[in-house]
Design a protein around this motif. Structure first.
Motif, PDB file in Angstrom:
ATOM      1  N   GLY A  68      55.106  35.979  38.841  1.00 40.26           N
ATOM      2  CA  GLY A  68      54.367  34.729  38.904  1.00 40.26           C
ATOM      3  C   GLY A  68      53.497  34.533  37.667  1.00 40.26           C
ATOM      4  O   GLY A  68      52.977  35.494  37.108  1.00 40.26           O
ATOM      5  N   ARG A  69      53.354  33.294  37.221  1.00 34.54           N
ATOM      6  CA  ARG A  69      52.561  32.989  36.037  1.00 34.54           C
ATOM      7  C   ARG A  69      51.099  32.785  36.444  1.00 34.54           C
ATOM      8  O   ARG A  69      50.792  31.944  37.284  1.00 34.54           O
ATOM      9  N   LEU A  70      50.214  33.564  35.825  1.00 34.20           N
ATOM     10  CA  LEU A  70      48.795  33.557  36.190  1.00 34.20           C
ATOM     11  C   LEU A  70      48.166  32.211  35.866  1.00 34.20           C
ATOM     12  O   LEU A  70      48.252  31.724  34.732  1.00 34.20           O
ATOM     13  N   HIS A  71      47.551  31.591  36.862  1.00 31.81           N
ATOM     14  CA  HIS A  71      46.758  30.358  36.742  1.00 31.81           C
ATOM     15  C   HIS A  71      47.586  29.096  36.474  1.00 31.81           C
ATOM     16  O   HIS A  71      47.045  27.991  36.556  1.00 31.81           O
ATOM     17  N   VAL A  72      48.868  29.211  36.143  1.00 27.15           N
ATOM     18  CA  VAL A  72      49.629  27.999  35.795  1.00 27.15           C
ATOM     19  C   VAL A  72      50.750  27.713  36.791  1.00 27.15           C
ATOM     20  O   VAL A  72      51.352  26.634  36.761  1.00 27.15           O
ATOM     21  N   GLY A  73      51.043  28.664  37.677  1.00 27.55           N
ATOM     22  CA  GLY A  73      52.087  28.447  38.666  1.00 27.55           C
ATOM     23  C   GLY A  73      53.470  28.717  38.104  1.00 27.55           C
ATOM     24  O   GLY A  73      53.675  28.882  36.896  1.00 27.55           O
ATOM     25  N   GLY A  74      54.456  28.754  38.989  1.00 27.80           N
ATOM     26  CA  GLY A  74      55.815  29.051  38.575  1.00 27.80           C
ATOM     27  C   GLY A  74      56.012  30.543  38.363  1.00 27.80           C
ATOM     28  O   GLY A  74      55.084  31.340  38.467  1.00 27.80           O
ATOM     29  N   ARG A  75      57.274  30.892  38.030  1.00 31.21           N
ATOM     30  CA  ARG A  75      57.592  32.299  37.811  1.00 31.21           C
ATOM     31  C   ARG A  75      58.497  32.449  36.601  1.00 31.21           C
ATOM     32  O   ARG A  75      59.170  31.507  36.177  1.00 31.21           O
ATOM     33  N   GLY A  76      58.497  33.658  36.056  1.00 33.93           N
ATOM     34  CA  GLY A  76      59.402  33.963  34.961  1.00 33.93           C
ATOM     35  C   GLY A  76      60.809  34.213  35.482  1.00 33.93           C
ATOM     36  O   GLY A  76      61.128  33.912  36.635  1.00 33.93           O
ATOM     37  N   ASP A  77      61.660  34.788  34.623  1.00 32.63           N
ATOM     38  CA  ASP A  77      63.057  35.001  34.975  1.00 32.63           C
ATOM     39  C   ASP A  77      63.354  36.498  35.075  1.00 32.63           C
ATOM     40  O   ASP A  77      62.613  37.341  34.563  1.00 32.63           O
ATOM     41  N   LEU A  78      64.481  36.787  35.726  1.00 36.04           N
ATOM     42  CA  LEU A  78      64.990  38.159  35.810  1.00 36.04           C
ATOM     43  C   LEU A  78      66.220  38.258  34.915  1.00 36.04           C
ATOM     44  O   LEU A  78      67.209  37.539  35.125  1.00 36.04           O
ATOM     45  N   HIS A  79      66.160  39.133  33.916  1.00 39.02           N
ATOM     46  CA  HIS A  79      67.265  39.307  32.979  1.00 39.02           C
ATOM     47  C   HIS A  79      68.003  40.599  33.329  1.00 39.02           C
ATOM     48  O   HIS A  79      67.430  41.694  33.275  1.00 39.02           O
ATOM     49  N   VAL A  80      69.291  40.445  33.673  1.00 41.88           N
ATOM     50  CA  VAL A  80      70.116  41.576  34.067  1.00 41.88           C
ATOM     51  C   VAL A  80      70.964  41.997  32.867  1.00 41.88           C
ATOM     52  O   VAL A  80      71.809  41.223  32.389  1.00 41.88           O
ATOM     53  N   HIS A  81      70.765  43.217  32.371  1.00 37.66           N
ATOM     54  CA  HIS A  81      71.509  43.753  31.232  1.00 37.66           C
ATOM     55  C   HIS A  81      72.710  44.527  31.771  1.00 37.66           C
ATOM     56  O   HIS A  81      72.549  45.474  32.566  1.00 37.66           O
ATOM     57  N   VAL A  82      73.900  44.115  31.334  1.00 40.42           N
ATOM     58  CA  VAL A  82      75.130  44.727  31.834  1.00 40.42           C
ATOM     59  C   VAL A  82      75.451  45.976  31.014  1.00 40.42           C
ATOM     60  O   VAL A  82      75.513  45.938  29.774  1.00 40.42           O
ATOM     61  N   ASP A  83      75.652  47.077  31.706  1.00 39.61           N
ATOM     62  CA  ASP A  83      76.031  48.346  31.080  1.00 39.61           C
ATOM     63  C   ASP A  83      77.435  48.707  31.566  1.00 39.61           C
ATOM     64  O   ASP A  83      77.623  49.130  32.705  1.00 39.61           O
ATOM     65  N   VAL A  84      78.416  48.472  30.693  1.00 38.83           N
ATOM     66  CA  VAL A  84      79.814  48.717  31.054  1.00 38.83           C
ATOM     67  C   VAL A  84      80.090  50.216  30.979  1.00 38.83           C
ATOM     68  O   VAL A  84      79.874  50.851  29.940  1.00 38.83           O
ATOM     69  N   GLN A  85      80.559  50.775  32.076  1.00 44.73           N
ATOM     70  CA  GLN A  85      80.837  52.207  32.166  1.00 44.73           C
ATOM     71  C   GLN A  85      82.293  52.489  31.801  1.00 44.73           C
ATOM     72  O   GLN A  85      83.220  51.992  32.461  1.00 44.73           O
ATOM     73  N   VAL A  86      82.500  53.268  30.762  1.00 46.21           N
ATOM     74  CA  VAL A  86      83.853  53.673  30.359  1.00 46.21           C
ATOM     75  C   VAL A  86      84.184  54.984  31.058  1.00 46.21           C
ATOM     76  O   VAL A  86      83.432  55.969  30.914  1.00 46.21           O
ATOM     77  N   PRO A  87      85.283  55.049  31.813  1.00 45.88           N
ATOM     78  CA  PRO A  87      85.598  56.279  32.558  1.00 45.88           C
ATOM     79  C   PRO A  87      85.930  57.432  31.614  1.00 45.88           C
ATOM     80  O   PRO A  87      86.588  57.252  30.583  1.00 45.88           O
ATOM     81  N   ALA A  88      85.441  58.594  31.972  1.00 45.04           N
ATOM     82  CA  ALA A  88      85.691  59.784  31.162  1.00 45.04           C
ATOM     83  C   ALA A  88      86.491  60.833  31.914  1.00 45.04           C
ATOM     84  O   ALA A  88      86.762  61.915  31.365  1.00 45.04           O
ATOM     85  N   ASP A  89      86.886  60.535  33.162  1.00 45.47           N
ATOM     86  CA  ASP A  89      87.594  61.527  33.978  1.00 45.47           C
ATOM     87  C   ASP A  89      88.923  60.974  34.492  1.00 45.47           C
ATOM     88  O   ASP A  89      89.265  61.092  35.662  1.00 45.47           O
TER      89      ASP A  89
END
Length: 374
Positions: free
Chosen positions: A310-331
């Motif tokens: 939440g944004r202090l004193h001004v209302g509203g909210r920020g965003d959620l940024h999802v960073h994708v981590d691609v897993q390369v199989p090793a087995d």
């Protein structure tokens, strides 16, 4: 400040010979061996001190200007200073009296700083908390009067309630009238004949209080919340100070906060990134779906609007940024590796050409630009 000329019995314009002659006569007369240890010791010390100052030209000059060179501070005699000069000579011109009034016994209490630890969810949505503070409160026995119940303060007999006493001091400007706080009542103008037995005449006692506070959404480490008038009560029941709550946000194992935005990392299999999929992510607002398009690249960022802090004193909210981590199989087993070889043949990637990506277009550059808000 002692009058050294009077002690030696010489005029102020006495010559060095007159001063020496007077000292020798008085020293013989008041020496403890002659006058006795009880009768002559103090007088002999005064005579010796007067001669020490007046026989030295530099010390005598300082003494004539109003300073006492024999005092420990070597300053203006008897506490005389330039503040007294200003009040004495300019107080009347400004309509003020050189005499100071009594000091109020009741004074404002000190402020208090209390640290409050909260978690990320509480910083995001706000929270109602109870805070325990060890502070000074009004004495329940005397209600701040400082006196034993049934008694009252008495006017000081020394200063007559003025809080200060006047005296005459000599300076290079001549004799002037100065005032200083009364030593008997410490400048208050009144004395407490029978102090309150519970607070010992302070008008306040130590106690633990519980304060309720609404922490708004959007606070961060270092944010201070002011609780006016909730600090310690001043001496003699004086006004209370304030309490400042300093916020310290605990680290979260999943989300990283940057301003009003949140960041997290989502691990996905290589096949899911290539084919695309819909995954469920546990956010601070509960489960939310993350739509991964076919061909999702490593370090790609998917933004969920309005799921940040939440944004202090001004209302509203920020965003959620999802960073994708691609897993390369090793087995991989032999069958899985054969399938990948077939895929490489179909895509013509058996022997891929190596090429360097531009430093302004790589995945790390895109990540830096995204975090920088560009």
């Amino acid at each position: 400040m002692s009058d050294y000329y009077e002690i030696l019995g010489v005029p102020r314009d006495a010559t060095p010979e007159q001063i020496k002659k007077a000292y020798r006569r008085l020293a013989r007369e008041h020496h403890p061996d002659v006058a006795g240890p009880d009768a002559g010791e103090d007088r002999f010390k005064d005579v010796s001190r007067a001669y020490e100052v007046l026989s030295n030209p530099e010390k005598r000059r300082m003494y004539d200007l109003g300073a006492d060179p024999s005092s420990p501070s070597g300053g203006m005699g008897g506490g005389f200073g330039f503040q007294d000069i200003f009040e004495t000579f300019f107080g009347a011109a400004t309509g003020q009296s050189a005499q100071r009034g009594p000091i109020p016994r009741a004074r404002r209490g000190q402020d208090a700083l209390v640290r409050l630890d909260i978690d990320l969810a509480e910083a995001t949505f706000g929270v109602h908390r109870e805070v325990h503070v060890d502070t000074a409160v009004l004495c329940p026995t005397c209600s701040g009067s400082c006196c034993r119940p049934g008694t009252t303060p008495r006017t000081c007999d020394v200063c007559g309630g003025r809080g200060s006493v006047q005296r005459v001091a000599r300076s290079f400007l001549g004799q002037v009238m100065t005032s200083q706080p009364c030593a008997a009542c410490h400048g208050f103008g009144t004395v407490i004949p029978e102090p309150c037995p519970e607070c010992s005449g302070e008008g306040r006692v130590r106690s633990r209080r519980t304060l309720e506070v609404d922490v708004p959404a959007g606070v961060d480490t270092g944010t201070r919340i002011k609780l006016t008038g909730q600090g310690e009560v001043g001496p003699a029941g004086g006004p209370a100070g304030d309490v400042y709550l300093e916020i310290r946000e605990r680290k979260n194992d999943t989300f990283v906060r940057r301003g009003d935005d949140l960041h997290c990392t989502l691990e996905v299999p290589m096949t899911a990134a290539a084919l695309g999929t819909v995954l469920t992510l546990d956010t601070l607002d509960g489960p939310r779906e993350v739509d991964l398009r076919p061909g999702t690249q490593p370090a790609q960022i998917v933004t969920l609007k309005g799921l940040g802090v939440g944004r202090l004193h001004v209302g509203g909210r920020g965003d959620l940024h999802v960073h994708v981590d691609v897993q390369v199989p090793a087995d991989l087993d032999e069958e899985q590796m054969e399938l990948l070889r077939q895929l490489a043949v179909l895509r013509g990637e058996e022997r891929p050409d190596t090429r360097l990506a531009s430093s302004h277009s790589g995945v790390f550059a895109k990540l830096r630009e995204k975090l920088a808000g560009r």
